[in-house]
Scaffold this active site. Structure first.
Site, PDB file in Angstrom:
ATOM      1  N   ASN A 275       0.877  -1.173   0.000  1.00 49.13           N
ATOM      2  CA  ASN A 275       0.000   0.000   0.000  1.00 49.13           C
ATOM      3  C   ASN A 275       0.911   1.219   0.000  1.00 49.13           C
ATOM      4  O   ASN A 275       1.524   1.537   1.026  1.00 49.13           O
ATOM      5  CB  ASN A 275      -0.907  -0.015   1.230  1.00 49.13           C
ATOM      6  CG  ASN A 275      -1.781   1.227   1.314  1.00 49.13           C
ATOM      7  OD1 ASN A 275      -1.786   2.043   0.392  1.00 49.13           O
ATOM      8  ND2 ASN A 275      -2.502   1.375   2.408  1.00 49.13           N
ATOM      9  N   TRP A 276       0.989   1.854  -1.162  1.00 48.96           N
ATOM     10  CA  TRP A 276       1.895   3.007  -1.281  1.00 48.96           C
ATOM     11  C   TRP A 276       1.278   4.286  -0.710  1.00 48.96           C
ATOM     12  O   TRP A 276       1.919   5.335  -0.699  1.00 48.96           O
ATOM     13  CB  TRP A 276       2.294   3.214  -2.748  1.00 48.96           C
ATOM     14  CG  TRP A 276       3.248   2.166  -3.266  1.00 48.96           C
ATOM     15  CD1 TRP A 276       3.840   1.177  -2.537  1.00 48.96           C
ATOM     16  CD2 TRP A 276       3.728   2.024  -4.613  1.00 48.96           C
ATOM     17  NE1 TRP A 276       4.658   0.422  -3.358  1.00 48.96           N
ATOM     18  CE2 TRP A 276       4.618   0.916  -4.634  1.00 48.96           C
ATOM     19  CE3 TRP A 276       3.503   2.713  -5.807  1.00 48.96           C
ATOM     20  CZ2 TRP A 276       5.273   0.497  -5.796  1.00 48.96           C
ATOM     21  CZ3 TRP A 276       4.145   2.293  -6.967  1.00 48.96           C
ATOM     22  CH2 TRP A 276       5.019   1.203  -6.962  1.00 48.96           C
ATOM     23  N   LYS A 277       0.024   4.228  -0.295  1.00 45.97           N
ATOM     24  CA  LYS A 277      -0.669   5.384   0.298  1.00 45.97           C
ATOM     25  C   LYS A 277      -0.497   6.611  -0.611  1.00 45.97           C
ATOM     26  O   LYS A 277      -0.509   6.450  -1.841  1.00 45.97           O
ATOM     27  CB  LYS A 277      -0.168   5.616   1.726  1.00 45.97           C
ATOM     28  CG  LYS A 277      -0.303   4.327   2.560  1.00 45.97           C
ATOM     29  CD  LYS A 277      -0.170   4.533   4.047  1.00 45.97           C
ATOM     30  CE  LYS A 277      -0.338   3.181   4.738  1.00 45.97           C
ATOM     31  NZ  LYS A 277      -0.350   3.283   6.194  1.00 45.97           N
TER      32      LYS A 277
ATOM     33  N   HIS B 299      -9.850   1.309   4.647  1.00 45.44           N
ATOM     34  CA  HIS B 299      -8.570   1.442   5.363  1.00 45.44           C
ATOM     35  C   HIS B 299      -8.778   2.358   6.574  1.00 45.44           C
ATOM     36  O   HIS B 299      -9.565   3.312   6.513  1.00 45.44           O
ATOM     37  CB  HIS B 299      -7.503   2.027   4.422  1.00 45.44           C
ATOM     38  CG  HIS B 299      -6.124   1.930   5.001  1.00 45.44           C
ATOM     39  ND1 HIS B 299      -5.674   2.816   5.947  1.00 45.44           N
ATOM     40  CD2 HIS B 299      -5.118   1.045   4.804  1.00 45.44           C
ATOM     41  CE1 HIS B 299      -4.442   2.478   6.306  1.00 45.44           C
ATOM     42  NE2 HIS B 299      -4.080   1.404   5.621  1.00 45.44           N
TER      43      HIS B 299
ATOM     44  N   SER C 179       3.191  -2.051  10.317  1.00 43.68           N
ATOM     45  CA  SER C 179       4.648  -2.130  10.522  1.00 43.68           C
ATOM     46  C   SER C 179       5.215  -3.508  10.183  1.00 43.68           C
ATOM     47  O   SER C 179       6.187  -3.951  10.802  1.00 43.68           O
ATOM     48  CB  SER C 179       5.023  -1.710  11.950  1.00 43.68           C
ATOM     49  OG  SER C 179       4.652  -0.357  12.172  1.00 43.68           O
TER      50      SER C 179
ATOM     51  N   GLU D 274      -5.652  -4.725  10.452  1.00 40.14           N
ATOM     52  CA  GLU D 274      -4.610  -3.716  10.605  1.00 40.14           C
ATOM     53  C   GLU D 274      -4.871  -2.947  11.903  1.00 40.14           C
ATOM     54  O   GLU D 274      -5.638  -1.970  11.905  1.00 40.14           O
ATOM     55  CB  GLU D 274      -4.625  -2.749   9.426  1.00 40.14           C
ATOM     56  CG  GLU D 274      -4.356  -3.413   8.093  1.00 40.14           C
ATOM     57  CD  GLU D 274      -3.761  -2.427   7.101  1.00 40.14           C
ATOM     58  OE1 GLU D 274      -2.619  -2.636   6.681  1.00 40.14           O
ATOM     59  OE2 GLU D 274      -4.422  -1.430   6.772  1.00 40.14           O
TER      60      GLU D 274
ATOM     61  N   GLY E 167       2.739  -1.107   4.263  1.00 38.43           N
ATOM     62  CA  GLY E 167       2.848   0.305   3.901  1.00 38.43           C
ATOM     63  C   GLY E 167       4.288   0.706   3.692  1.00 38.43           C
ATOM     64  O   GLY E 167       4.895   0.433   2.648  1.00 38.43           O
ATOM     65  N   GLY E 168       4.885   1.323   4.710  1.00 40.23           N
ATOM     66  CA  GLY E 168       6.216   1.929   4.583  1.00 40.23           C
ATOM     67  C   GLY E 168       7.269   1.036   3.936  1.00 40.23           C
ATOM     68  O   GLY E 168       8.007   1.481   3.042  1.00 40.23           O
TER      69      GLY E 168
ATOM     70  N   GLY F   4       2.328   2.451  10.721  1.00 42.33           N
ATOM     71  CA  GLY F   4       3.251   3.562  10.576  1.00 42.33           C
ATOM     72  C   GLY F   4       3.985   3.910  11.850  1.00 42.33           C
ATOM     73  O   GLY F   4       4.642   4.956  11.929  1.00 42.33           O
TER      74      GLY F   4
ATOM     75  N   GLU G 141      -7.158   4.737   7.640  1.00 41.71           N
ATOM     76  CA  GLU G 141      -6.946   6.168   7.360  1.00 41.71           C
ATOM     77  C   GLU G 141      -8.184   6.770   6.696  1.00 41.71           C
ATOM     78  O   GLU G 141      -8.479   7.957   6.895  1.00 41.71           O
ATOM     79  CB  GLU G 141      -5.668   6.328   6.511  1.00 41.71           C
ATOM     80  CG  GLU G 141      -4.423   6.026   7.351  1.00 41.71           C
ATOM     81  CD  GLU G 141      -3.235   5.440   6.619  1.00 41.71           C
ATOM     82  OE1 GLU G 141      -3.201   5.482   5.379  1.00 41.71           O
ATOM     83  OE2 GLU G 141      -2.331   4.914   7.304  1.00 41.71           O
TER      84      GLU G 141
HETATM   85  P1  13P Z   1       2.794   0.440   7.640  1.00 41.30           P
HETATM   86  O1  13P Z   1       3.310  -0.884   7.083  1.00 41.30           O
HETATM   87  O2  13P Z   1       3.536   1.623   7.151  1.00 41.30           O
HETATM   88  O3  13P Z   1       2.641   0.374   9.110  1.00 41.30           O
HETATM   89  O4  13P Z   1       1.299   0.609   7.034  1.00 41.30           O
HETATM   90  C1  13P Z   1       0.423  -0.435   7.124  1.00 41.30           C
HETATM   91  C2  13P Z   1      -0.786  -0.107   6.324  1.00 41.30           C
HETATM   92  O5  13P Z   1      -1.524   0.803   6.662  1.00 41.30           O
HETATM   93  C3  13P Z   1      -1.020  -0.876   5.106  1.00 41.30           C
HETATM   94  O6  13P Z   1      -2.299  -0.633   4.588  1.00 41.30           O
END
Ligand code: 13P
Length: 248
Positions: free
Chosen positions: A9-11, A94, A208, A164, A229-230, A170, A96
């Site tokens: 997930n590149w957000k 998600h 994470s 999640e 994500g990251g 994050g 967010e």
């Molecule tokens: P991180 O891996 O950066 O914690 O993000 C997880 C996420 O929100 C994937 O959708």
């Protein structure tokens, strides 16, 4: 269904697709990713370019989609608008989106319904906040989030669930593999108690996840993959994770 599923997930981050996929392929070298479904959920403006540069064996996802098919919804994107882009599906709900854009459980269920009806894969995200976990509300929060999804979660539904925990996203503070397994096992119990086939809906963990903790997570019986994500923004890191997923 692949043995393990690894979704990036590149957000809202820019990644140059050609450079990324060149480096990703270099890092994999001759290794095959057989048995692992690798996918990328990317910003709308990068969908076409990611599809063009990614190997055809990878899947491409939007990060959000509107529940209606057209209409006066300024700034939103619907499935009929996305369907020219050869993508496989979309993330839905998600944390967010829930936290910053006030998406409700009912809206998430509507998005799931529309996505399945249009023949696409839904990756529905659920999870509790730190405060909810500290108050001992993890399972009641998950019950509230999952209940409106139940009518759509038949065993042949083209759907994945991603647990999640918001406190792990994050923050660098992943759930331990035992914590994640406890919740994944509970989700499968919940689905079974509601008439669904145990294990019929694959469950991803997100929060994470990285090259250091992925193997322990994926070795748990009810963790079918990860949503990353990251650590997915760097092709070398994500290639390493894909190779780990292959070995699990
Ligand atoms: P991180 O891996 O950066 O914690 O993000 C997880 C996420 O929100 C994937 O959708």
């Amino acid at each position: 269904m692949a043995d393990k599923i690894l979704l990036a997930n590149w957000k809202m981050n820019f990644v140059e697709p050609k450079a990324y996929f060149d480096a990703f392929a270099d890092a994999l070298g001759e290794s095959s990713l057989e048995g692992v479904q690798v996918g990328f959920a990317v910003p709308y403006t990068m969908l076409a370019s990611v599809y063009a540069h990614a190997s055809s064996s990878y899947t491409v996802y939007a990060q959000n989609v509107h529940e209606r098919e057209s209409g006066a919804f300024t700034g939103e994107i619907s499935w009929p608008l996305l369907e020219s882009l050869s993508i496989s599906g979309s993330l839905i709900g998600h944390s967010e989106r829930r936290q910053y854009f006030q998406e409700t459980d009912a809206q998430v269920a509507k998005k799931l319904e529309t996505t399945l009806k249009r023949g696409h894969q839904a990756v529905v995200c659920i999870g509790e906040t730190q405060a909810q976990r500290e108050r001992g509300e993890t399972f009641s929060v998950l019950t509230t989030q999952l209940t409106p999804l139940l009518p759509f979660l038949s065993e042949d539904a083209n759907c994945l669930l991603a647990y999640e925990p918001v406190w792990a996203i994050g923050t660098g503070l992943s759930a331990t593999s035992e914590q994640a397994q406890e919740v994944h096992g509970w989700i499968q119990d919940f689905l079974q108690a509601n008439g669904k086939l145990r294990g019929g809906i694959p469950l991803l963990y997100g929060g994470s996840a990285n090259g250091g903790n992925l193997e322990a997570l994926l070795r748990q019986p009810d963790i079918d993959g990860a949503l990353v994500g990251g650590a997915s923004l760097q092709p070398l890191d994500f290639a390493k994770m894909a190779l780990i997923a292959c070995s699990c």
